[in-house]
Scaffold this motif. Structure first.
Motif, PDB file in Angstrom:
ATOM      1  N   LYS A  50       9.129  11.815 -41.545  1.00  0.00           N
ATOM      2  CA  LYS A  50       9.189  10.557 -40.920  1.00  0.00           C
ATOM      3  C   LYS A  50      10.792  10.344 -40.833  1.00  0.00           C
ATOM      4  CE  LYS A  50       4.731   8.990 -41.982  1.00  0.00           C
ATOM      5  NZ  LYS A  50       4.108   7.708 -42.806  1.00  0.00           N
ATOM      6  N   ASN A  51      11.630  11.126 -41.507  1.00  0.00           N
ATOM      7  CA  ASN A  51      13.050  10.625 -41.715  1.00  0.00           C
ATOM      8  C   ASN A  51      13.936  10.863 -40.247  1.00  0.00           C
ATOM      9  OD1 ASN A  51      12.683   9.596 -44.013  1.00  0.00           O
ATOM     10  ND2 ASN A  51      13.528  11.250 -45.113  1.00  0.00           N
ATOM     11  N   SER A  52      13.054  11.932 -39.385  1.00  0.00           N
ATOM     12  CA  SER A  52      13.693  12.182 -38.050  1.00  0.00           C
ATOM     13  C   SER A  52      12.864  11.685 -37.079  1.00  0.00           C
ATOM     14  CB  SER A  52      13.742  13.906 -38.171  1.00  0.00           C
ATOM     15  OG  SER A  52      14.410  14.180 -36.928  1.00  0.00           O
ATOM     16  N   LYS A  53      13.541  11.104 -35.893  1.00  0.00           N
ATOM     17  CA  LYS A  53      12.784  10.321 -34.969  1.00  0.00           C
ATOM     18  C   LYS A  53      13.578  10.511 -33.585  1.00  0.00           C
ATOM     19  CE  LYS A  53       9.140   7.578 -33.689  1.00  0.00           C
ATOM     20  NZ  LYS A  53       7.853   8.105 -34.058  1.00  0.00           N
ATOM     21  N   ILE A  54      13.183  10.967 -32.481  1.00  0.00           N
ATOM     22  CA  ILE A  54      13.900  10.981 -31.232  1.00  0.00           C
ATOM     23  C   ILE A  54      12.995  10.254 -30.260  1.00  0.00           C
ATOM     24  CG2 ILE A  54      12.794  13.201 -30.811  1.00  0.00           C
ATOM     25  CD1 ILE A  54      15.418  13.965 -29.422  1.00  0.00           C
ATOM     26  N   PHE A  55      13.559   9.541 -29.305  1.00  0.00           N
ATOM     27  CA  PHE A  55      13.100   8.767 -28.223  1.00  0.00           C
ATOM     28  C   PHE A  55      13.526   9.341 -26.808  1.00  0.00           C
ATOM     29  CE2 PHE A  55      13.671   5.847 -32.073  1.00  0.00           C
ATOM     30  CZ  PHE A  55      12.188   5.448 -32.193  1.00  0.00           C
ATOM     31  N   PHE A  56      12.386   9.774 -26.170  1.00  0.00           N
ATOM     32  CA  PHE A  56      12.640  10.313 -24.848  1.00  0.00           C
ATOM     33  C   PHE A  56      12.452   9.155 -23.681  1.00  0.00           C
ATOM     34  CE2 PHE A  56      11.378  14.033 -27.410  1.00  0.00           C
ATOM     35  CZ  PHE A  56      12.393  14.668 -27.274  1.00  0.00           C
ATOM     36  N   SER A  57      13.469   9.249 -22.737  1.00  0.00           N
ATOM     37  CA  SER A  57      13.157   8.644 -21.394  1.00  0.00           C
ATOM     38  C   SER A  57      13.210   9.467 -20.171  1.00  0.00           C
ATOM     39  CB  SER A  57      14.509   7.551 -21.288  1.00  0.00           C
ATOM     40  OG  SER A  57      14.382   6.976 -19.988  1.00  0.00           O
TER      41      SER A  57
ATOM     42  N   TYR B  60       2.756  13.027 -28.244  1.00  0.00           N
ATOM     43  CA  TYR B  60       3.494  12.270 -27.406  1.00  0.00           C
ATOM     44  C   TYR B  60       2.705  10.995 -27.313  1.00  0.00           C
ATOM     45  CZ  TYR B  60       6.352  16.136 -25.789  1.00  0.00           C
ATOM     46  OH  TYR B  60       7.340  17.208 -25.897  1.00  0.00           O
ATOM     47  N   TYR B  61       3.434   9.736 -27.391  1.00  0.00           N
ATOM     48  CA  TYR B  61       2.845   8.516 -27.234  1.00  0.00           C
ATOM     49  C   TYR B  61       3.989   7.668 -26.773  1.00  0.00           C
ATOM     50  CZ  TYR B  61       5.041   6.145 -31.397  1.00  0.00           C
ATOM     51  OH  TYR B  61       5.887   5.565 -32.134  1.00  0.00           O
ATOM     52  N   THR B  62       3.508   6.509 -25.970  1.00  0.00           N
ATOM     53  CA  THR B  62       4.509   5.637 -25.357  1.00  0.00           C
ATOM     54  C   THR B  62       4.779   4.456 -26.588  1.00  0.00           C
ATOM     55  OG1 THR B  62       3.440   5.819 -23.184  1.00  0.00           O
ATOM     56  CG2 THR B  62       4.995   3.934 -23.494  1.00  0.00           C
ATOM     57  N   VAL B  63       6.220   4.408 -26.803  1.00  0.00           N
ATOM     58  CA  VAL B  63       6.771   3.644 -27.739  1.00  0.00           C
ATOM     59  C   VAL B  63       7.161   2.181 -26.936  1.00  0.00           C
ATOM     60  CG1 VAL B  63       8.686   3.123 -29.268  1.00  0.00           C
ATOM     61  CG2 VAL B  63       7.878   5.400 -28.814  1.00  0.00           C
ATOM     62  N   ALA B  64       7.500   2.392 -25.912  1.00  0.00           N
ATOM     63  CA  ALA B  64       7.778   1.045 -24.994  1.00  0.00           C
ATOM     64  C   ALA B  64       7.918   1.492 -23.599  1.00  0.00           C
ATOM     65  CB  ALA B  64       9.122   0.331 -25.606  1.00  0.00           C
ATOM     66  N   LYS B  65       7.974   0.221 -22.840  1.00  0.00           N
ATOM     67  CA  LYS B  65       8.262   0.545 -21.363  1.00  0.00           C
ATOM     68  C   LYS B  65       9.293  -0.637 -20.787  1.00  0.00           C
ATOM     69  CE  LYS B  65       3.443   2.007 -19.953  1.00  0.00           C
ATOM     70  NZ  LYS B  65       2.369   1.964 -19.235  1.00  0.00           N
TER      71      LYS B  65
ATOM     72  N   SER C 244      15.634   1.028 -19.605  1.00  0.00           N
ATOM     73  CA  SER C 244      14.859   2.062 -20.730  1.00  0.00           C
ATOM     74  C   SER C 244      15.887   2.613 -21.532  1.00  0.00           C
ATOM     75  CB  SER C 244      14.405   3.074 -19.813  1.00  0.00           C
ATOM     76  OG  SER C 244      13.673   4.273 -20.506  1.00  0.00           O
ATOM     77  N   LEU C 245      17.127   3.105 -21.032  1.00  0.00           N
ATOM     78  CA  LEU C 245      17.929   3.669 -21.926  1.00  0.00           C
ATOM     79  C   LEU C 245      18.655   2.799 -23.139  1.00  0.00           C
ATOM     80  CD1 LEU C 245      19.985   6.005 -19.420  1.00  0.00           C
ATOM     81  CD2 LEU C 245      18.207   6.624 -21.043  1.00  0.00           C
ATOM     82  N   GLU C 246      18.918   1.552 -22.681  1.00  0.00           N
ATOM     83  CA  GLU C 246      19.347   0.465 -23.397  1.00  0.00           C
ATOM     84  C   GLU C 246      18.356   0.305 -24.660  1.00  0.00           C
ATOM     85  OE1 GLU C 246      20.034  -2.825 -21.037  1.00  0.00           O
ATOM     86  OE2 GLU C 246      22.215  -1.993 -20.204  1.00  0.00           O
ATOM     87  N   LYS C 247      17.065   0.199 -24.095  1.00  0.00           N
ATOM     88  CA  LYS C 247      16.237  -0.108 -25.335  1.00  0.00           C
ATOM     89  C   LYS C 247      15.967   1.153 -26.128  1.00  0.00           C
ATOM     90  CE  LYS C 247      12.048  -1.793 -26.884  1.00  0.00           C
ATOM     91  NZ  LYS C 247      12.268  -2.964 -27.784  1.00  0.00           N
ATOM     92  N   SER C 248      16.190   2.285 -25.626  1.00  0.00           N
ATOM     93  CA  SER C 248      16.219   3.645 -26.596  1.00  0.00           C
ATOM     94  C   SER C 248      17.106   3.516 -27.422  1.00  0.00           C
ATOM     95  CB  SER C 248      16.305   4.721 -25.526  1.00  0.00           C
ATOM     96  OG  SER C 248      15.204   5.088 -25.004  1.00  0.00           O
ATOM     97  N   VAL C 249      18.374   2.939 -27.038  1.00  0.00           N
ATOM     98  CA  VAL C 249      19.396   2.989 -28.312  1.00  0.00           C
ATOM     99  C   VAL C 249      18.960   1.800 -29.498  1.00  0.00           C
ATOM    100  CG1 VAL C 249      21.690   1.975 -28.541  1.00  0.00           C
ATOM    101  CG2 VAL C 249      21.333   3.276 -26.622  1.00  0.00           C
ATOM    102  N   LYS C 250      18.627   0.611 -28.845  1.00  0.00           N
ATOM    103  CA  LYS C 250      17.974  -0.407 -29.607  1.00  0.00           C
ATOM    104  C   LYS C 250      17.068   0.130 -30.665  1.00  0.00           C
ATOM    105  CE  LYS C 250      16.057  -4.858 -30.234  1.00  0.00           C
ATOM    106  NZ  LYS C 250      15.137  -4.685 -31.229  1.00  0.00           N
TER     107      LYS C 250
ATOM    108  N   GLY D 263      16.346  15.059 -15.537  1.00  0.00           N
ATOM    109  CA  GLY D 263      16.522  13.667 -15.755  1.00  0.00           C
ATOM    110  C   GLY D 263      16.200  12.938 -17.342  1.00  0.00           C
ATOM    111  N   LEU D 264      15.577  14.124 -17.989  1.00  0.00           N
ATOM    112  CA  LEU D 264      15.326  13.643 -19.406  1.00  0.00           C
ATOM    113  C   LEU D 264      16.629  13.370 -20.023  1.00  0.00           C
ATOM    114  CD1 LEU D 264      12.713  14.453 -21.830  1.00  0.00           C
ATOM    115  CD2 LEU D 264      14.927  15.556 -22.316  1.00  0.00           C
ATOM    116  N   ILE D 265      16.469  12.196 -20.918  1.00  0.00           N
ATOM    117  CA  ILE D 265      17.315  11.707 -22.101  1.00  0.00           C
ATOM    118  C   ILE D 265      16.586  11.620 -23.494  1.00  0.00           C
ATOM    119  CG2 ILE D 265      19.077   9.976 -22.816  1.00  0.00           C
ATOM    120  CD1 ILE D 265      20.302  11.560 -20.682  1.00  0.00           C
ATOM    121  N   GLY D 266      17.099  12.104 -24.216  1.00  0.00           N
ATOM    122  CA  GLY D 266      16.563  12.013 -25.667  1.00  0.00           C
ATOM    123  C   GLY D 266      17.487  11.400 -26.567  1.00  0.00           C
ATOM    124  N   ILE D 267      17.433  10.320 -27.346  1.00  0.00           N
ATOM    125  CA  ILE D 267      18.321   9.882 -28.180  1.00  0.00           C
ATOM    126  C   ILE D 267      17.357   9.659 -29.552  1.00  0.00           C
ATOM    127  CG2 ILE D 267      20.097   9.282 -26.742  1.00  0.00           C
ATOM    128  CD1 ILE D 267      19.121   6.303 -27.537  1.00  0.00           C
ATOM    129  N   GLY D 268      17.939  10.079 -30.872  1.00  0.00           N
ATOM    130  CA  GLY D 268      17.502   9.659 -32.032  1.00  0.00           C
ATOM    131  C   GLY D 268      18.207   9.764 -33.319  1.00  0.00           C
TER     132      GLY D 268
END
Length: 285
Positions: free
Chosen positions: A154-161, A199-204, A211-217, A275-280
């Motif tokens: 659970k210490n590693s997490k990545i969010f994809f847009s 895979y699941y939806t974290v936010a929209k 979407s990218l700004e939300k990913s940073v948050k 167009g995929l961006i993943g940050i984590g």
């Protein structure tokens, strides 16, 4: 350096950085990319750019490496004098690679093999291999490393847009991601892996920028007050946006020890499209 002879085994979907991929004790089992007229080996004889160029005419399929190939890799590990193996794979909820490697490992009782299902994908999974390599270099024992890995899923997490859900749908990797109204309302889902590695939806968010700004948050919230963290930014044919996000993450989480940046593997491109961006982040303390 650990006094034990420890090898690290990963699949190519872990997207380990090139510097680690060149390490003597790192072995990579590549996924396969299959077109109607040819078959390719992930990262070896096909690039992500080549897949993007061909997507308008054909979306290939991916498959697991053959058991015989995995067998050969294990034989090489033995021949190179290793006695213990840290086998680190992308989520078993997204790929059968974990189980394929586990079955072959049973044929090598002379190796003490620790099977680690990261419940993650891409560099979110590869971050654990980086951590394992650091622990080996610091002299940690095999038993100590396996405990750290086992307790650190659970210490590693990545969010994809993603720019579109088309490729996840066609590849059968949609998981728990809702896609019914997204395209109509210009809603960009932010996707991650849940506790089961699906895979699941974290936010929209409405539109790409938000979407990218939300990913940073989301990454900042995940890191919280932790002081020792490694950040990562992965992209699929979206280098310009990804570099902007490198700076955004550094500003939002200044205590990070480093930021890993790179293109996702060709095999992952197949299921996400351009167009995929993943940050984590990977929490290390």
């Amino acid at each position: 350096m650990s006094s034990e002879k420890i090898a690290i085994l990963v699949d190519s979907g872990c997207d380990v950085p090139e510097t680690l991929a060149q390490a003597d004790n790192l072995y990579v089992i590549p996924l396969k990319i299959i077109y109607q007229d040819a078959e390719y080996t992930d990262k070896l004889d096909i690039t992500a750019e080549e897949i993007y160029d061909r997507l308008p005419t054909e979306i290939p399929k991916t498959s697991l490496p053959e058991g015989a190939y995995i067998q050969t890799v294990f034989e090489q590990i033995v021949a190179d004098g290793y006695e213990k193996v840290l086998a680190i794979t992308i989520s078993s909820g997204l790929s059968g690679t974990f189980n394929s490697i586990r079955l072959v490992a049973e044929n090598f009782p002379m190796l003490d093999t620790f099977m680690f299902d990261t419940k993650n994908i891409g560099i979110g999974a590869g971050a654990h291999a980086i951590r394992a390599a650091e622990l080996i270099d610091s002299g940690s024992s095999f038993d100590a490393i396996t405990k750290i890995l086992a307790n650190g899923v659970k210490n590693s997490k990545i969010f994809f847009s993603v720019a579109t859900l088309e490729y996840l749908q066609k590849g059968g990797r949609i998981g728990l991601v809702s896609s019914i109204v997204g395209n109509m309302l210009n809603l960009n889902p932010i996707i991650s892996c849940n506790d089961d590695g699906i895979y699941y939806t974290v936010a929209k968010s409405r539109g790409r920028k938000k979407s990218l700004e939300k990913s940073v948050k989301l990454v900042k919230d995940f890191v919280g007050n932790h002081q020792k963290v490694r950040l990562f930014v992965a992209h699929g044919n979206a280098a310009k946006e990804a570099l902007i996000l490198v700076d955004a993450l550094k500003a939002a989480i200044p205590q990070a020890i480093d930021v890993l940046y790179g293109q996702i593997s060709p095999a992952l491109v197949v299921h996400t499209g351009p167009g995929l961006i993943g940050i984590g982040a990977h929490i290390l303390d």
